[in-house]
Design an enzyme around this catalytic site. Sequence first.
Site, short mmCIF file in Angstrom:
data_model
loop_
_atom_site.label_atom_id
_atom_site.label_comp_id
_atom_site.label_asym_id
_atom_site.label_seq_id
_atom_site.Cartn_x
_atom_site.Cartn_y
_atom_site.Cartn_z
N CYS A 32 2.13 -23.28 35.39
CA CYS A 32 2.60 -22.34 34.38
C CYS A 32 1.55 -21.26 34.19
CB CYS A 32 2.84 -23.04 33.04
SG CYS A 32 4.19 -24.22 33.06
N GLU A 33 1.99 -20.02 34.07
CA GLU A 33 1.04 -18.94 33.83
C GLU A 33 0.45 -19.04 32.43
OE1 GLU A 33 2.53 -15.04 34.69
OE2 GLU A 33 2.95 -15.56 36.77
#
Length: 135
Positions: A51-52
Amino acid sequence: MSLSPAAREALDAFAACPGWEQRARLLMQWGERLAPLDDALRVPAHQVQGCESNVWLLAERHADRWRFTAYSDARLLRGLLAVLLARVDGLSGAELAQLDVADWFGQLGLSRHLSPSRSNGMNAVLQRMRELVSP
C-alpha cells in the site's frame, strides 16, 4: 455467498448515490466509522505491505469466523477499508479465500473511480487478510 447486514447496508447506501461525488462523500463518512488504532498496534508486524499509504490490519478469530481491525492515515483509504471490512467481517477462511474484492467494489459503484494504486492497495489488504487466516 450471502451478505452480512453490514455489507447489505453498504450496498444499499452506495446504490442510493446518484454519482461519484456523493459516493466519495459517503466513503469518507464510512471511513469515520473506523476507530483510530492505538499507537502500540501501529507496528511493522501489523502493517500491510503493498500500500502506498500506511495501512494496519489485525485479525481475530471467533469460532470459525474472522473479524478484522484496520486503519489508515489516509481518509479515502479509511473509507475503502470500512466498506471492505463490512464485506469480510464474519466470513470463514474459506469464504474469504473466494471473495472477489474487485467485484465488491464494482457492486458499490466504486471500482471505476479507484486509481490503480488504490486497487492494488485493496488487493494487498485482502491478500494480507488471507495470510492472517490461513492455518
